[in-house]
Design an enzyme around this catalytic site. Structure first.
Site, mmCIF file in Angstrom:
data_model
loop_
_atom_site.group_PDB
_atom_site.id
_atom_site.type_symbol
_atom_site.label_atom_id
_atom_site.label_comp_id
_atom_site.label_asym_id
_atom_site.label_seq_id
_atom_site.Cartn_x
_atom_site.Cartn_y
_atom_site.Cartn_z
ATOM 1 N N ARG A 1 -19.827 -11.211 -9.447
ATOM 2 C CA ARG A 1 -18.832 -11.109 -10.511
ATOM 3 C C ARG A 1 -18.561 -12.492 -11.081
ATOM 4 O O ARG A 1 -18.461 -13.462 -10.332
ATOM 5 C CB ARG A 1 -17.536 -10.508 -9.945
ATOM 6 C CG ARG A 1 -17.420 -9.040 -10.238
ATOM 7 C CD ARG A 1 -16.277 -8.376 -9.536
ATOM 8 N NE ARG A 1 -14.960 -8.974 -9.758
ATOM 9 C CZ ARG A 1 -13.827 -8.417 -9.310
ATOM 10 N NH1 ARG A 1 -13.880 -7.263 -8.654
ATOM 11 N NH2 ARG A 1 -12.670 -9.001 -9.518
ATOM 12 N N ARG B 1 -7.034 -16.949 -9.536
ATOM 13 C CA ARG B 1 -6.604 -15.555 -9.315
ATOM 14 C C ARG B 1 -5.600 -15.484 -8.162
ATOM 15 O O ARG B 1 -4.638 -14.722 -8.214
ATOM 16 C CB ARG B 1 -7.825 -14.669 -9.016
ATOM 17 C CG ARG B 1 -8.664 -14.381 -10.260
ATOM 18 C CD ARG B 1 -10.066 -13.899 -9.915
ATOM 19 N NE ARG B 1 -10.087 -12.677 -9.149
ATOM 20 C CZ ARG B 1 -11.119 -12.287 -8.391
ATOM 21 N NH1 ARG B 1 -12.204 -13.043 -8.304
ATOM 22 N NH2 ARG B 1 -11.072 -11.164 -7.733
HETATM 23 P P1 AP5 Z 1 -13.178 -5.415 -2.494
HETATM 24 O O1 AP5 Z 1 -12.923 -4.058 -1.938
HETATM 25 O O2 AP5 Z 1 -14.038 -5.543 -3.697
HETATM 26 O O3 AP5 Z 1 -11.774 -6.177 -2.681
HETATM 27 P P2 AP5 Z 1 -10.636 -6.024 -3.775
HETATM 28 O O4 AP5 Z 1 -9.326 -6.166 -3.062
HETATM 29 O O5 AP5 Z 1 -10.845 -4.786 -4.578
HETATM 30 O O6 AP5 Z 1 -10.907 -7.344 -4.596
HETATM 31 P P3 AP5 Z 1 -10.982 -7.629 -6.160
HETATM 32 O O7 AP5 Z 1 -11.502 -9.030 -6.262
HETATM 33 O O8 AP5 Z 1 -11.729 -6.568 -6.879
HETATM 34 O O9 AP5 Z 1 -9.484 -7.553 -6.539
HETATM 35 P P4 AP5 Z 1 -8.802 -8.153 -7.743
HETATM 36 O O10 AP5 Z 1 -7.457 -7.518 -7.642
HETATM 37 O O11 AP5 Z 1 -8.792 -9.633 -7.820
HETATM 38 O O12 AP5 Z 1 -9.734 -7.714 -8.983
HETATM 39 P P5 AP5 Z 1 -9.597 -6.608 -10.104
HETATM 40 O O13 AP5 Z 1 -10.936 -6.054 -10.306
HETATM 41 O O14 AP5 Z 1 -8.460 -5.675 -9.838
HETATM 42 O O15 AP5 Z 1 -13.784 -6.300 -1.309
HETATM 43 C C1 AP5 Z 1 -14.163 -7.649 -1.517
HETATM 44 C C2 AP5 Z 1 -15.439 -7.948 -0.688
HETATM 45 O O16 AP5 Z 1 -15.119 -7.816 0.705
HETATM 46 C C3 AP5 Z 1 -16.591 -6.958 -0.948
HETATM 47 O O17 AP5 Z 1 -17.795 -7.667 -0.854
HETATM 48 C C4 AP5 Z 1 -16.457 -5.935 0.191
HETATM 49 O O18 AP5 Z 1 -17.727 -5.362 0.521
HETATM 50 C C5 AP5 Z 1 -15.932 -6.811 1.318
HETATM 51 N N1 AP5 Z 1 -15.056 -6.077 2.238
HETATM 52 C C6 AP5 Z 1 -14.198 -5.080 1.928
HETATM 53 N N2 AP5 Z 1 -13.561 -4.630 3.043
HETATM 54 C C7 AP5 Z 1 -14.033 -5.395 4.067
HETATM 55 C C8 AP5 Z 1 -13.759 -5.433 5.472
HETATM 56 N N3 AP5 Z 1 -12.861 -4.589 6.045
HETATM 57 N N4 AP5 Z 1 -14.411 -6.345 6.236
HETATM 58 C C9 AP5 Z 1 -15.310 -7.199 5.678
HETATM 59 N N5 AP5 Z 1 -15.638 -7.196 4.360
HETATM 60 C C10 AP5 Z 1 -14.988 -6.309 3.558
HETATM 61 O O19 AP5 Z 1 -9.166 -7.468 -11.370
HETATM 62 C C11 AP5 Z 1 -10.047 -8.374 -11.995
HETATM 63 C C12 AP5 Z 1 -9.385 -8.967 -13.239
HETATM 64 O O20 AP5 Z 1 -9.064 -7.913 -14.185
HETATM 65 C C13 AP5 Z 1 -8.043 -9.669 -13.011
HETATM 66 O O21 AP5 Z 1 -8.218 -11.019 -12.595
HETATM 67 C C14 AP5 Z 1 -7.402 -9.568 -14.406
HETATM 68 O O22 AP5 Z 1 -7.969 -10.498 -15.293
HETATM 69 C C15 AP5 Z 1 -7.824 -8.172 -14.851
HETATM 70 N N6 AP5 Z 1 -6.851 -7.138 -14.453
HETATM 71 C C16 AP5 Z 1 -7.094 -6.090 -13.607
HETATM 72 N N7 AP5 Z 1 -5.977 -5.346 -13.479
HETATM 73 C C17 AP5 Z 1 -5.021 -5.921 -14.246
HETATM 74 C C18 AP5 Z 1 -3.649 -5.630 -14.498
HETATM 75 N N8 AP5 Z 1 -3.029 -4.583 -13.925
HETATM 76 N N9 AP5 Z 1 -2.978 -6.441 -15.338
HETATM 77 C C19 AP5 Z 1 -3.575 -7.485 -15.937
HETATM 78 N N10 AP5 Z 1 -4.868 -7.841 -15.722
HETATM 79 C C20 AP5 Z 1 -5.584 -7.057 -14.876
#
Ligand code: AP5
Length: 214
Positions: A160, A171
């Protein structure tokens, strides 16, 4: 059931949200996935949100709330959902409350994913995602069956754009300032459930189910 998953970047929200939504038979609604699809397809929304995402900033509330309000009326979301990535600040939480009140609905649980800083760095550094279906993999904890390609549709996996070190730091800072206050907000309403998000994805899923009494 109507559930929100809350936690810092890399906490495992997306990984668990997919499983939980399947388990409960409700839609998984992830604003990050919706925005990434919009960017990928170069839609007008995608062009508006791309810059914010690249910088690790939140997309402005007006855009995010509009996307979410529309989604809450579609594809089974009136019957329940697992929200992943929304709300992300107190104003978004207020918009969600009003939307649910209009539907005569309310939240059941808000789950706080607890992880350490070093674990977040390790997870995001090793994350690879499928640009077609959004499935997340990890080099160590969840490698794809064939290196470099998605198990589900064979698409080459990518990093990403916002998983670059300086963007991850941004972030995390945005999370601390804007999203963390939601913990107290939902705890005061008796909705917050804490889950230790360290350990295998299966173990975390078991804890998650216990936390919500499912
Ligand atoms: P993963 O499950 O992908 O983690 P995640 O918590 O979903 O992490 P994200 O980085 O997707 O969260 P985020 O909130 O920053 O991003 P979002 O897409 O919402 O796991 C991460 C890794 O760890 C993977 O490789 C997985 O395989 C591994 N893993 C998982 N569980 C594990 C375990 N138990 N043990 C070991 N490894 C494990 O947002 C992105 C951007 O979108 C934001 O920065 C913002 O610009 C925008 N955005 C999104 N929502 C909003 C909102 N509501 N308001 C404003 N902007 C927004």
């Amino acid at each position: 059931m109507r559930i929100i998953l809350l936690g810092p970047p890399g906490a495992g929200k997306g990984t668990q949200a997919v499983r939980l939504a399947q388990h409960l038979g409700v839609p998984h609604i992830a604003t990050g996935d919706m925005f990434r699809q919009a960017v990928e397809s170069a839609s007008p929304l995608g062009r508006q949100v791309a810059g914010y995402m690249e910088q690790g900033e939140l997309v402005p509330n007006e855009l995010t709330d509009a996307v979410m309000l529309e989604r809450l009326e579609q594809d089974g979301a009136r019957e329940g959902f697992v929200l992943d990535g929304y709300p992300r600040n107190l104003d978004q939480a207020a918009v969600l409350d009003e939307a649910l009140a209009r539907q005569g609905a309310s939240l059941d649980h808000v789950v706080k994913f607890m992880v350490t800083g070093p674990e977040i760095v390790e997870r995001l550094a090793g994350r690879w995602v499928c640009p077609a279906c959004g499935t997340a993999y990890h080099l160590v904890s969840k490698p794809p069956r064939t290196p470099g390609v998605c198990d589900l549709d064979g698409t080459p996996l990518v990093h990403r754009d916002d998983d670059k070190e300086e963007t991850v730091l941004r972030r995390l800072e945005v999370f601390g300032r804007q999203t963390k206050p939601l913990y107290d907000h939902f705890a005061e309403r008796g909705l917050l459930r804490e889950v230790d998000a360290i350990g295998s994805a299966d173990d975390v899923f078991d804890r998650l189910l216990k936390a919500i009494g499912a």
